[in-house]
Design an enzyme around this catalytic site. Sequence first.
Site, mmCIF file in Angstrom:
data_model
loop_
_atom_site.group_PDB
_atom_site.id
_atom_site.type_symbol
_atom_site.label_atom_id
_atom_site.label_comp_id
_atom_site.label_asym_id
_atom_site.label_seq_id
_atom_site.Cartn_x
_atom_site.Cartn_y
_atom_site.Cartn_z
ATOM 1 N N GLU A 36 17.740 13.859 -2.037
ATOM 2 C CA GLU A 36 18.860 14.478 -2.745
ATOM 3 C C GLU A 36 19.066 13.803 -4.107
ATOM 4 O O GLU A 36 19.290 12.599 -4.178
ATOM 5 C CB GLU A 36 20.125 14.353 -1.894
ATOM 6 C CG GLU A 36 19.989 15.053 -0.540
ATOM 7 C CD GLU A 36 21.024 14.598 0.475
ATOM 8 O OE1 GLU A 36 21.919 13.807 0.087
ATOM 9 O OE2 GLU A 36 20.938 15.013 1.643
ATOM 10 N N LEU A 65 21.179 19.201 0.439
ATOM 11 C CA LEU A 65 21.890 18.167 1.190
ATOM 12 C C LEU A 65 21.661 18.418 2.673
ATOM 13 O O LEU A 65 22.502 18.984 3.379
ATOM 14 C CB LEU A 65 23.382 18.198 0.862
ATOM 15 C CG LEU A 65 23.756 18.043 -0.618
ATOM 16 C CD1 LEU A 65 25.265 18.072 -0.777
ATOM 17 C CD2 LEU A 65 23.173 16.773 -1.191
ATOM 18 N N GLU A 67 19.692 16.150 5.539
ATOM 19 C CA GLU A 67 18.866 15.002 5.900
ATOM 20 C C GLU A 67 17.844 15.327 6.982
ATOM 21 O O GLU A 67 16.709 14.833 6.946
ATOM 22 C CB GLU A 67 19.754 13.841 6.353
ATOM 23 C CG GLU A 67 20.455 13.112 5.224
ATOM 24 C CD GLU A 67 21.646 13.860 4.649
ATOM 25 O OE1 GLU A 67 22.127 13.473 3.566
ATOM 26 O OE2 GLU A 67 22.093 14.834 5.296
ATOM 27 N N GLN A 89 20.488 9.026 0.708
ATOM 28 C CA GLN A 89 21.349 8.460 -0.335
ATOM 29 C C GLN A 89 22.090 7.201 0.107
ATOM 30 O O GLN A 89 22.240 6.266 -0.661
ATOM 31 C CB GLN A 89 22.349 9.509 -0.819
ATOM 32 C CG GLN A 89 21.753 10.496 -1.799
ATOM 33 C CD GLN A 89 22.816 11.308 -2.520
ATOM 34 O OE1 GLN A 89 23.963 11.394 -2.086
ATOM 35 N NE2 GLN A 89 22.427 11.902 -3.625
ATOM 36 N N PHE A 90 22.591 7.186 1.334
ATOM 37 C CA PHE A 90 23.244 6.014 1.907
ATOM 38 C C PHE A 90 22.875 5.964 3.381
ATOM 39 O O PHE A 90 22.694 7.005 4.029
ATOM 40 C CB PHE A 90 24.768 6.080 1.748
ATOM 41 C CG PHE A 90 25.240 5.942 0.328
ATOM 42 C CD1 PHE A 90 25.475 4.690 -0.218
ATOM 43 C CD2 PHE A 90 25.452 7.059 -0.455
ATOM 44 C CE1 PHE A 90 25.916 4.554 -1.526
ATOM 45 C CE2 PHE A 90 25.893 6.940 -1.763
ATOM 46 C CZ PHE A 90 26.121 5.685 -2.304
ATOM 47 N N ILE A 94 22.117 8.893 7.463
ATOM 48 C CA ILE A 94 20.800 9.079 8.054
ATOM 49 C C ILE A 94 20.838 9.646 9.473
ATOM 50 O O ILE A 94 19.819 10.083 10.003
ATOM 51 C CB ILE A 94 20.024 7.740 8.057
ATOM 52 C CG1 ILE A 94 18.514 7.992 8.112
ATOM 53 C CG2 ILE A 94 20.485 6.836 9.205
ATOM 54 C CD1 ILE A 94 17.683 6.760 7.847
ATOM 55 N N HIS A 136 29.044 4.808 3.306
ATOM 56 C CA HIS A 136 28.254 4.316 2.194
ATOM 57 C C HIS A 136 28.018 2.808 2.291
ATOM 58 O O HIS A 136 27.407 2.227 1.402
ATOM 59 C CB HIS A 136 28.957 4.611 0.865
ATOM 60 C CG HIS A 136 29.256 6.051 0.626
ATOM 61 N ND1 HIS A 136 30.173 6.746 1.368
ATOM 62 C CD2 HIS A 136 28.763 6.933 -0.279
ATOM 63 C CE1 HIS A 136 30.252 7.993 0.932
ATOM 64 N NE2 HIS A 136 29.405 8.140 -0.065
#
Length: 333
Positions: A36, A65, A67, A89-90, A94, A136
């Site tokens: 992303e 977006l 995953e 991204q973080f 996941i 995050h």
Amino acid sequence: MNEQSAVPSKLTLLEAVNLALHRAMFEDPNVLLLGEDVGVNGGVFRASQGLRERFGFKRVLDTPLAEAMIAGVAIGMAAQGLKPVMEIQFLGFIYAAMEQLVSHASRLRNRTRGRLSCPLVVRSPMGAGIRAPEHHSESTEALFAHIPGLRVVIPSSPARAYGLLLAAIDDPDPVIFLEPTRLYRMNPQVLLDDGKRLPLDSCFTLREGHDITLISWGASVHETLQAASELALQGVSVEVIDVACIKPLDLDTLEASVRKTGRAVIVHEAPRSCGVGAEIAASLYERLWVDLQAPILRVTAPDIPPPLYRLEQLYIPAVADILAACNNSLNYR
């Protein structure tokens, strides 16, 4: 890019990741990046900045977006001979991809009796300390360390990020490569873009000593080294080991160090229960309990989700916490 290219005198961990991605994609046309915002925006932290301009949109793919979709597509690419580097991204994002990573990426070689492999790298920022919300700021590396077939690597310096990421991309099996966000722009190092790979599955001894061993990885290496320096001022000889690859563990290096010092403190930012620190402690007890001069101690985050930023410094293991554990170990009789 030449075989040995000049780079700025000092690079951050984030810049080292970017440099390694540039080199890997230059050296091997089968390496590609997907995730992303990795293309046009260069990633949420700009780790992939400049890659799309250099290698084109077919090798640097901006994805929706989604995953689970990113992981599924990446596994399919890897099974067919490409070398995808997928970015989440973080780390807290996941979980939607866990089905693909646990049920398929980790088992592909075993399931096909070696006919197929999965040369996949999963990159993701991890950890607290940047004033971000809970998803995050998570450190859930133990989830992946528990899965057979997955290798889990966590660099703690620019040099190790560069060398370990290149080695991870070369690996024929899936590697979870977790990048501590708190270290992204901390402690830049002189780094040459020479393409040198660092060994996977090996610990790194950052400081040698004979009184006590401090074991850590990722962002917590920063506080661990600070604690070692403070202890040294008190006349304590401290050995510091960066585990770097938490699965599989380099237990031989850890055993040799703790056998020498007789005392060990393990430091990690992840929650305490069922963390990798517990696995290290249990393994060391099995190997050398008669050589220990004190119980192995752990300094960890509490068993709660990462709090909002006003409290995150209370959540992250601090230098004072490490020093207290070391004093308990050194004074144990």
